[in-house]
Design a protein around this motif. Sequence first.
Motif, mmCIF file in Angstrom:
data_model
loop_
_atom_site.group_PDB
_atom_site.id
_atom_site.type_symbol
_atom_site.label_atom_id
_atom_site.label_comp_id
_atom_site.label_asym_id
_atom_site.label_seq_id
_atom_site.Cartn_x
_atom_site.Cartn_y
_atom_site.Cartn_z
ATOM 1 N N SER A 181 22.708 -77.140 -30.363
ATOM 2 C CA SER A 181 22.466 -75.732 -30.839
ATOM 3 C C SER A 181 21.281 -75.773 -31.808
ATOM 4 N N ASN A 182 20.722 -76.413 -32.803
ATOM 5 C CA ASN A 182 20.538 -76.390 -34.036
ATOM 6 C C ASN A 182 19.661 -77.687 -34.061
ATOM 7 N N PRO A 183 18.546 -77.947 -34.823
ATOM 8 C CA PRO A 183 17.703 -78.746 -35.043
ATOM 9 C C PRO A 183 18.088 -79.734 -35.364
ATOM 10 N N ALA A 184 18.992 -79.571 -36.632
ATOM 11 C CA ALA A 184 19.856 -79.795 -37.374
ATOM 12 C C ALA A 184 20.299 -81.767 -36.660
ATOM 13 N N TYR A 185 20.691 -81.135 -35.299
ATOM 14 C CA TYR A 185 21.930 -81.943 -34.668
ATOM 15 C C TYR A 185 21.044 -83.005 -33.835
ATOM 16 N N THR A 186 20.166 -83.061 -34.536
ATOM 17 C CA THR A 186 18.857 -84.149 -33.914
ATOM 18 C C THR A 186 18.140 -84.978 -35.353
ATOM 19 N N GLY A 187 17.637 -85.953 -34.452
ATOM 20 C CA GLY A 187 16.504 -86.846 -35.811
ATOM 21 C C GLY A 187 15.295 -86.203 -36.175
ATOM 22 N N LYS A 188 14.884 -85.376 -35.545
ATOM 23 C CA LYS A 188 13.741 -84.576 -36.047
ATOM 24 C C LYS A 188 13.261 -84.267 -37.974
ATOM 25 N N PHE A 189 12.640 -84.802 -38.706
ATOM 26 C CA PHE A 189 12.543 -83.934 -39.597
ATOM 27 C C PHE A 189 12.468 -82.621 -39.605
ATOM 28 N N LEU A 190 13.464 -82.509 -40.675
ATOM 29 C CA LEU A 190 13.713 -80.810 -40.933
ATOM 30 C C LEU A 190 12.864 -80.321 -42.578
ATOM 31 N N ASP A 191 12.194 -79.626 -42.268
ATOM 32 C CA ASP A 191 11.311 -79.063 -43.291
ATOM 33 C C ASP A 191 12.733 -78.597 -44.407
ATOM 34 N N LEU A 192 11.824 -78.082 -45.798
ATOM 35 C CA LEU A 192 12.540 -77.734 -46.832
ATOM 36 C C LEU A 192 13.307 -76.595 -46.819
ATOM 37 N N HIS A 193 13.956 -75.702 -46.699
ATOM 38 C CA HIS A 193 14.443 -74.736 -45.976
ATOM 39 C C HIS A 193 16.209 -74.552 -47.163
ATOM 40 N N CYS A 194 16.305 -72.886 -46.903
ATOM 41 C CA CYS A 194 17.494 -72.838 -47.411
ATOM 42 C C CYS A 194 18.418 -72.463 -46.292
ATOM 43 N N ASP A 195 20.113 -72.846 -45.947
ATOM 44 C CA ASP A 195 20.928 -72.490 -44.689
ATOM 45 C C ASP A 195 21.323 -71.575 -44.655
ATOM 46 N N LEU A 196 21.149 -70.531 -42.963
ATOM 47 C CA LEU A 196 21.839 -69.365 -42.773
ATOM 48 C C LEU A 196 21.204 -68.452 -43.224
ATOM 49 N N ALA A 197 19.722 -68.438 -43.593
ATOM 50 C CA ALA A 197 18.956 -66.792 -43.732
ATOM 51 C C ALA A 197 18.993 -65.754 -42.808
ATOM 52 N N PHE A 198 19.608 -65.832 -41.718
ATOM 53 C CA PHE A 198 19.525 -65.010 -40.855
ATOM 54 C C PHE A 198 20.590 -64.309 -40.570
ATOM 55 N N LEU A 199 21.650 -65.089 -41.246
ATOM 56 C CA LEU A 199 22.911 -64.252 -42.464
ATOM 57 C C LEU A 199 22.600 -63.010 -43.198
ATOM 58 N N HIS A 200 23.209 -61.831 -43.269
ATOM 59 C CA HIS A 200 22.702 -60.520 -44.385
ATOM 60 C C HIS A 200 23.899 -61.667 -45.531
ATOM 61 N N LEU A 216 4.861 -62.321 -50.421
ATOM 62 C CA LEU A 216 6.099 -62.302 -50.768
ATOM 63 C C LEU A 216 7.109 -61.609 -50.995
ATOM 64 N N ALA A 217 7.446 -61.271 -51.852
ATOM 65 C CA ALA A 217 8.340 -61.007 -52.228
ATOM 66 C C ALA A 217 8.380 -58.875 -51.648
ATOM 67 N N GLU A 218 7.462 -58.652 -50.837
ATOM 68 C CA GLU A 218 7.125 -57.265 -50.521
ATOM 69 C C GLU A 218 7.213 -56.914 -49.255
ATOM 70 N N ILE A 219 6.874 -58.292 -48.770
ATOM 71 C CA ILE A 219 6.675 -57.855 -46.748
ATOM 72 C C ILE A 219 8.549 -58.496 -46.243
ATOM 73 N N LEU A 220 8.658 -57.693 -45.229
ATOM 74 C CA LEU A 220 10.420 -57.903 -44.816
ATOM 75 C C LEU A 220 9.615 -59.207 -43.719
ATOM 76 N N VAL A 221 10.627 -60.122 -43.523
ATOM 77 C CA VAL A 221 10.457 -60.931 -42.642
ATOM 78 C C VAL A 221 12.118 -61.105 -41.670
ATOM 79 N N ASP A 222 11.740 -61.061 -40.102
ATOM 80 C CA ASP A 222 12.582 -61.750 -38.971
ATOM 81 C C ASP A 222 13.385 -63.469 -39.432
ATOM 82 N N PHE A 223 14.977 -63.127 -39.555
ATOM 83 C CA PHE A 223 15.267 -64.673 -39.938
ATOM 84 C C PHE A 223 16.135 -64.316 -38.387
#
Length: 455
Positions: A257-276, A320-327
């Motif tokens: 259900s998430n790419p972390a549950y594979t052996g694939k490379f994971l880019d640098l990221h923060c977790d759960l940016a789609f949660l307010h 990057l500080a002004e344009i809103l992005v959907d997660f």
Amino acid sequence: MQAGCHALFRRGGSLMRHSAKLMLPSARAGTTSLSARQRAPSATPALCDQYFKRDVSTSVTSDLHRPQPGLVSASQGHNTLKVFWREGEPEEFPYVWLKDNCQCPACFLSTASSRVARVSNLSLDVRPKDVHVSPDGESLTVVWEDGHEGTFEAGWLHERAFNPTQQDLHQNFYKLRPELWNSDMSQRIPRASFDELMEDDAALLKMLECMEVLGLTVVSGARLQEGELHRLSERVSYLVPTHYGTTFTVKNKADPSNPAYTGKFLDLHCDLAFLHYKPCVQLLHCVTQFSGDGGDSILADSHYVAAKMRELYPEKFHLLAEILVDFRDAATDEGLQFDIIARRPMISLKPTGEIDTVNISTTGRDSHLGVTPEEAVSWYDAYLTYCDLLYSPENHFTYKLESGEILIVDNHRILHGRTAYQAYAGERHVQGGYWDWDMMRSRRRVLQRKLKGSS
């Protein structure tokens, strides 16, 4: 828990590097890598002081031990009361502030550290009828025109003085100042012992201070089984539940259900940016580490890189500080179907203009972008510029967790990733969870007060 194996491009369009190449030491072009074989053995895995450029414990805790000057006298002004100390410059306190913060039982409930006086009893026109300092200089009593009387301890007043020095000390008690870092952090990774954190308040305080300042800690000595995050959380903060549960298990899964549950490379990221309410702090307990090549954690200070971008490319930074992005996170996990969306800028700023958090996730970023095509191209130009800086060898490093280690990172600041590994060739088992900064800072302040008289 985000993944990706995407090429990063320089502004001219030429290939900068494929992120999967970060797995190979020969391709890292100077990126610092700490494998288990390279790490120097340590007889005592307890949290040490060497990782600090300054002693964090002295930044706040020592201020709690500083002797408070006694009072000598006080004089009434038009709107303020001027008090004179045995040492230092005199201070002025507004009458309305003194009345609002009266410490008498009728106005203040000490067991709750809370006012109980009604705001309707407060007025800008409040004035004292009489003011006197106790013979020992330890307190100040104010008798107001309406006959109400309040007494203030000298130390209490001194801590709340309106001068910049005292306000700065309180600011550092409220929230420790961060120390930004680059790849040199690989040489001074803060470490703690699980057993000491469970038993020693001083060790726990040092870890909490470290998390606020540096944003990461590696805890060693946890048992090789799930449940250790619950044990440690009893000492620090409650675990924050998400749609993945109170904790989550990261293993290779047949229908992930998430790419972390594979052996694939994971880019640098923060977790759960789609949660307010994006989780504040992430914990990753390595129960079993993959024994072959790969499975290394990649770490970077996103605030350090964002500050560098603001300096080098201010216009792109502001995009990057002004344009809103959907997660977005849309999948099914453990029978729960979800479709979660949050809209936020890649770099979120505080009202003061300081960097609050960086929201970056290759797979968590949705394809919807509510701008014009021209603006989209400009946004991608800014985004790839940030990634160029982020993946520059001097701005990140890799670290392979050993079984029994817990990586703790500030999810609002420290980005993490993972090098690819051959999941079919062996097991890698990690349990994850999240903490709340409010509870962690509360615990730090309580421990500072508790240990005040013991050092």
